[in-house]
Design a protein around this motif. Structure first.
Motif, PDB file in Angstrom:
ATOM      1  N   SER A 142      -8.202  -4.148  -2.084  1.00  9.50           N
ATOM      2  CA  SER A 142      -8.496  -2.842  -2.672  1.00  9.50           C
ATOM      3  C   SER A 142      -8.884  -3.108  -4.117  1.00  9.50           C
ATOM      4  O   SER A 142      -8.304  -3.974  -4.780  1.00  9.50           O
ATOM      5  CB  SER A 142      -7.295  -1.899  -2.587  1.00  9.50           C
ATOM      6  OG  SER A 142      -6.200  -2.396  -3.308  1.00  9.50           O
ATOM      7  N   TYR A 143      -9.898  -2.381  -4.563  1.00  9.92           N
ATOM      8  CA  TYR A 143     -10.358  -2.604  -5.933  1.00  9.92           C
ATOM      9  C   TYR A 143     -10.872  -1.320  -6.550  1.00  9.92           C
ATOM     10  O   TYR A 143     -11.221  -0.358  -5.867  1.00  9.92           O
ATOM     11  CB  TYR A 143     -11.418  -3.706  -5.989  1.00  9.92           C
ATOM     12  CG  TYR A 143     -12.724  -3.414  -5.286  1.00  9.92           C
ATOM     13  CD1 TYR A 143     -13.817  -2.889  -5.985  1.00  9.92           C
ATOM     14  CD2 TYR A 143     -12.888  -3.688  -3.938  1.00  9.92           C
ATOM     15  CE1 TYR A 143     -15.023  -2.632  -5.345  1.00  9.92           C
ATOM     16  CE2 TYR A 143     -14.086  -3.440  -3.290  1.00  9.92           C
ATOM     17  CZ  TYR A 143     -15.149  -2.913  -3.999  1.00  9.92           C
ATOM     18  OH  TYR A 143     -16.342  -2.658  -3.360  1.00  9.92           O
ATOM     19  N   GLU A 159     -15.650  -4.692 -11.272  1.00  5.90           N
ATOM     20  CA  GLU A 159     -14.613  -4.539 -10.255  1.00  5.90           C
ATOM     21  C   GLU A 159     -13.301  -5.169 -10.710  1.00  5.90           C
ATOM     22  O   GLU A 159     -13.309  -6.240 -11.306  1.00  5.90           O
ATOM     23  CB  GLU A 159     -15.038  -5.214  -8.941  1.00  5.90           C
ATOM     24  CG  GLU A 159     -16.228  -4.584  -8.281  1.00  5.90           C
ATOM     25  CD  GLU A 159     -16.643  -5.309  -7.008  1.00  5.90           C
ATOM     26  OE1 GLU A 159     -15.946  -6.264  -6.574  1.00  5.90           O
ATOM     27  OE2 GLU A 159     -17.676  -4.926  -6.443  1.00  5.90           O
ATOM     28  N   PHE A 160     -12.188  -4.491 -10.411  1.00  9.55           N
ATOM     29  CA  PHE A 160     -10.862  -5.028 -10.660  1.00  9.55           C
ATOM     30  C   PHE A 160     -10.066  -4.960  -9.370  1.00  9.55           C
ATOM     31  O   PHE A 160      -9.807  -3.864  -8.859  1.00  9.55           O
ATOM     32  CB  PHE A 160     -10.142  -4.237 -11.766  1.00  9.55           C
ATOM     33  CG  PHE A 160     -10.718  -4.469 -13.132  1.00  9.55           C
ATOM     34  CD1 PHE A 160     -10.310  -5.556 -13.899  1.00  9.55           C
ATOM     35  CD2 PHE A 160     -11.678  -3.608 -13.637  1.00  9.55           C
ATOM     36  CE1 PHE A 160     -10.852  -5.769 -15.156  1.00  9.55           C
ATOM     37  CE2 PHE A 160     -12.229  -3.822 -14.891  1.00  9.55           C
ATOM     38  CZ  PHE A 160     -11.810  -4.904 -15.653  1.00  9.55           C
ATOM     39  N   ASN A 161      -9.686  -6.119  -8.842  1.00 12.63           N
ATOM     40  CA  ASN A 161      -8.905  -6.152  -7.604  1.00 12.63           C
ATOM     41  C   ASN A 161      -7.473  -5.714  -7.874  1.00 12.63           C
ATOM     42  O   ASN A 161      -6.823  -6.223  -8.778  1.00 12.63           O
ATOM     43  CB  ASN A 161      -8.908  -7.564  -7.003  1.00 12.63           C
ATOM     44  CG  ASN A 161     -10.236  -7.892  -6.367  1.00 12.63           C
ATOM     45  OD1 ASN A 161     -10.777  -7.087  -5.633  1.00 12.63           O
ATOM     46  ND2 ASN A 161     -10.775  -9.061  -6.662  1.00 12.63           N
ATOM     47  N   ALA A 178      -3.748   1.520   2.636  1.00  8.28           N
ATOM     48  CA  ALA A 178      -4.199   2.909   2.600  1.00  8.28           C
ATOM     49  C   ALA A 178      -4.363   3.350   1.156  1.00  8.28           C
ATOM     50  O   ALA A 178      -3.663   2.864   0.268  1.00  8.28           O
ATOM     51  CB  ALA A 178      -3.204   3.819   3.306  1.00  8.28           C
ATOM     52  N   SER A 179      -5.259   4.275   0.937  1.00  9.73           N
ATOM     53  CA  SER A 179      -5.393   4.912  -0.368  1.00  9.73           C
ATOM     54  C   SER A 179      -4.402   6.076  -0.387  1.00  9.73           C
ATOM     55  O   SER A 179      -4.761   7.235  -0.172  1.00  9.73           O
ATOM     56  CB  SER A 179      -6.837   5.389  -0.573  1.00  9.73           C
ATOM     57  OG  SER A 179      -7.006   5.832  -1.890  1.00  9.73           O
ATOM     58  N   LEU A 180      -3.130   5.742  -0.616  1.00  7.02           N
ATOM     59  CA  LEU A 180      -2.041   6.700  -0.411  1.00  7.02           C
ATOM     60  C   LEU A 180      -2.135   7.947  -1.273  1.00  7.02           C
ATOM     61  O   LEU A 180      -1.933   9.059  -0.776  1.00  7.02           O
ATOM     62  CB  LEU A 180      -0.694   6.008  -0.647  1.00  7.02           C
ATOM     63  CG  LEU A 180      -0.203   5.157   0.508  1.00  7.02           C
ATOM     64  CD1 LEU A 180       1.040   4.381   0.102  1.00  7.02           C
ATOM     65  CD2 LEU A 180       0.097   6.007   1.727  1.00  7.02           C
ATOM     66  N   PHE A 206     -11.510   0.021  -0.346  1.00  5.38           N
ATOM     67  CA  PHE A 206     -10.802  -0.938   0.506  1.00  5.38           C
ATOM     68  C   PHE A 206     -11.858  -1.663   1.319  1.00  5.38           C
ATOM     69  O   PHE A 206     -12.651  -1.015   2.017  1.00  5.38           O
ATOM     70  CB  PHE A 206      -9.806  -0.220   1.423  1.00  5.38           C
ATOM     71  CG  PHE A 206      -8.577   0.258   0.710  1.00  5.38           C
ATOM     72  CD1 PHE A 206      -7.365  -0.380   0.893  1.00  5.38           C
ATOM     73  CD2 PHE A 206      -8.634   1.331  -0.161  1.00  5.38           C
ATOM     74  CE1 PHE A 206      -6.223   0.054   0.227  1.00  5.38           C
ATOM     75  CE2 PHE A 206      -7.516   1.779  -0.840  1.00  5.38           C
ATOM     76  CZ  PHE A 206      -6.296   1.131  -0.642  1.00  5.38           C
ATOM     77  N   GLN A 207     -11.882  -2.990   1.215  1.00  3.34           N
ATOM     78  CA  GLN A 207     -12.960  -3.786   1.805  1.00  3.34           C
ATOM     79  C   GLN A 207     -12.386  -5.020   2.495  1.00  3.34           C
ATOM     80  O   GLN A 207     -11.464  -5.659   1.970  1.00  3.34           O
ATOM     81  CB  GLN A 207     -13.934  -4.211   0.695  1.00  3.34           C
ATOM     82  CG  GLN A 207     -15.093  -5.058   1.178  1.00  3.34           C
ATOM     83  CD  GLN A 207     -15.890  -5.615   0.007  1.00  3.34           C
ATOM     84  OE1 GLN A 207     -15.319  -6.216  -0.901  1.00  3.34           O
ATOM     85  NE2 GLN A 207     -17.193  -5.400   0.018  1.00  3.34           N
TER      86      GLN A 207
END
Length: 196
Positions: A57-58, A66-68, A79-81, A94-95
């Motif tokens: 996720s970044y 981009e920042f991981n 999940a993107s809670l 999320f990749q």
């Protein structure tokens, strides 16, 4: 016995009936490296269980950098809670970093099921606790450990990290440049070969 049922029961006891209901709202998928399962500013409706491979996720800054934030390994939940809970656009992408096998789980149907399945609600709470502990550990590491120590900690979690994840992504996760990562790896005697 189904290994996923065994795994879920290792977190919190659920009945076969509850597991059967979870399966009905889940879809097994094989996704290729580079596939975005949650896009930036997308309002997500799914959570994921990573069965094989690695998901990252970044965050993307306005300048496009981009920042991981996290790497998700088998077997874990991604999940993107905040976006799910608030029904808002995701601030994170999320990749799949590698080819992955995942279960895509309908979050809102899961929440609805929690009302009638107390053991599912307990499982959900335990998963949230696990994710919070992981998040807190990451914050503590980023504050208290230097870059070399953070890299060694990552290697403990993912022993073959250098052959699975690009140097660029590892450096971003550690909050350093790829050049600094190369120096750290050279100092501790790690091979300098890396995936693209």
């Amino acid at each position: 016995m189904d290994s996923n049922f065994v795994f879920l029961n290792s977190i919190s006891k659920i009945s076969e009936d509850t597991y059967s209901e979870i399966k009905k709202i889940s879809t097994f998928k094989i996704i290729k490296a580079g596939t975005e399962i949650v896009k930036i500013n997308e309002v997500p409706s799914k959570a994921y269980m990573v069965v094989s491979g690695i998901v990252r996720s970044y965050l993307i800054t306005e300048s496009g950098k981009e920042f991981n934030k996290s790497f998700y390994l088998p077997i874990s939940f991604a999940a993107s809670l905040t976006a799910l809970m608030r029904r808002k656009p995701s601030a994170f992408v999320f990749q799949a970093v590698t080819d992955c096998e995942i279960y895509e789980i309908d979050y809102y149907k899961t929440m609805h099921l929690c009302n009638s399945k107390p053991n599912l609600k307990t499982l959900y709470t335990k998963v949230l606790e696990y994710l919070y502990i992981k998040y807190e550990k990451r914050i503590i590491e980023s504050i208290t450990l230097n870059a070399k120590e953070r890299y060694l900690e990552l290697k403990k979690q993912i022993p073959d990290v250098d052959s699975l994840i690009s140097q660029h992504h590892i450096a971003s996760y550690l909050g350093i440049t790829p050049v600094q990562l190369s120096r750290i790896r050279k100092k501790i005697g790690c091979p300098l070969t890396n995936v693209n």
